[in-house]
Design a protein around this motif. Sequence first.
Motif, PDB file in Angstrom:
ATOM      1  N   LEU A  12       2.787 -12.108   2.997  1.00  0.00           N
ATOM      2  CA  LEU A  12       2.137 -11.793   3.826  1.00  0.00           C
ATOM      3  C   LEU A  12       1.907 -10.301   4.410  1.00  0.00           C
ATOM      4  O   LEU A  12       1.226 -10.001   5.332  1.00  0.00           O
ATOM      5  N   ILE A  13       2.862  -9.216   4.169  1.00  0.00           N
ATOM      6  CA  ILE A  13       2.575  -7.541   4.870  1.00  0.00           C
ATOM      7  C   ILE A  13       1.288  -6.715   3.754  1.00  0.00           C
ATOM      8  O   ILE A  13       0.996  -6.674   4.547  1.00  0.00           O
ATOM      9  N   THR A  14       1.079  -7.833   2.560  1.00  0.00           N
ATOM     10  CA  THR A  14      -0.503  -7.368   1.552  1.00  0.00           C
ATOM     11  C   THR A  14      -1.398  -7.898   2.660  1.00  0.00           C
ATOM     12  O   THR A  14      -2.618  -6.629   2.758  1.00  0.00           O
ATOM     13  N   LEU A  15      -1.279  -9.134   3.163  1.00  0.00           N
ATOM     14  CA  LEU A  15      -2.616  -9.472   3.889  1.00  0.00           C
ATOM     15  C   LEU A  15      -2.347  -9.176   5.030  1.00  0.00           C
ATOM     16  O   LEU A  15      -4.249  -7.844   5.163  1.00  0.00           O
ATOM     17  N   HIS A  16      -1.731  -8.427   5.634  1.00  0.00           N
ATOM     18  CA  HIS A  16      -1.448  -7.868   7.241  1.00  0.00           C
ATOM     19  C   HIS A  16      -2.071  -6.526   7.060  1.00  0.00           C
ATOM     20  O   HIS A  16      -3.072  -5.916   7.827  1.00  0.00           O
ATOM     21  N   GLU A  17      -1.525  -5.254   5.692  1.00  0.00           N
ATOM     22  CA  GLU A  17      -2.110  -4.480   5.705  1.00  0.00           C
ATOM     23  C   GLU A  17      -3.589  -4.184   5.807  1.00  0.00           C
ATOM     24  O   GLU A  17      -3.983  -3.654   5.691  1.00  0.00           O
ATOM     25  N   GLU A  18      -3.891  -5.462   4.495  1.00  0.00           N
ATOM     26  CA  GLU A  18      -5.133  -5.532   4.482  1.00  0.00           C
ATOM     27  C   GLU A  18      -5.729  -5.020   5.977  1.00  0.00           C
ATOM     28  O   GLU A  18      -7.290  -4.726   5.807  1.00  0.00           O
ATOM     29  N   LYS A  19      -5.588  -6.805   6.399  1.00  0.00           N
ATOM     30  CA  LYS A  19      -6.273  -6.533   7.962  1.00  0.00           C
ATOM     31  C   LYS A  19      -6.729  -5.199   8.570  1.00  0.00           C
ATOM     32  O   LYS A  19      -7.357  -4.752   9.071  1.00  0.00           O
ATOM     33  N   LYS A  20      -5.029  -4.488   8.645  1.00  0.00           N
ATOM     34  CA  LYS A  20      -5.459  -3.647   9.394  1.00  0.00           C
ATOM     35  C   LYS A  20      -6.073  -2.586   8.715  1.00  0.00           C
ATOM     36  O   LYS A  20      -7.383  -1.429   9.933  1.00  0.00           O
TER      37      LYS A  20
END
Length: 199
Positions: free
Chosen positions: A166-174
């Motif tokens: 989930l953190i990785t997905l949010h980092e990519e979105k950022k």
Amino acid sequence: MNDTQAKYPQLRFKGFADPWEQRKVSELADRYDNLRVPITASERVAGETPYYGANGIQDYVEGFTHNGEFVLVAEDGANDLQNYPVQYVDGKVWVNNHAHVLQAKEERADNKFLTNALKHTNIEPYLVGGGRAKLNADVMMKINFKVPTLPEQVQIGNFFDNLDHLITLHEEKKRQLERLKSALLKKMFADKSGYPVVR
């Protein structure tokens, strides 16, 4: 903290009540450092296999040294001694001689749990050397911490793996939003012509 409290974490998944027991890494995992192969940057053949060093992926190469679920622990060259580099990998990887390779013993431990247990352990007291701190293999295998039963390890390991995803997905979105912002800043402010590209 009394002896009973020391055997149980403050927060647990429902259905688990067994005490946690002290175990050494050697009791929980096997080491596969003997399969590591370092390759200089000039000798690497570009490919799709992640090439791991002490601090993570350094390149992508052809071939592999290990195939399966493993826990990589920096041997030397760690860039952060407080948050010591420990990574879970699954599939084909190429590991150089700057990362130890552990694999949980199937009947005793879960690789994802082992990854997080080692991340949660203060590794600094186990390091030797001056400027380039090193975690010797024998010392690493003697590190000990409390572990629950295997089913509880699996629950904990999966839980933290899902959080990492989930953190990785949010980092990519950022990162995507930052790229969009940068592109819009260039186009929505006046250029040499005196007009913005986009209005």
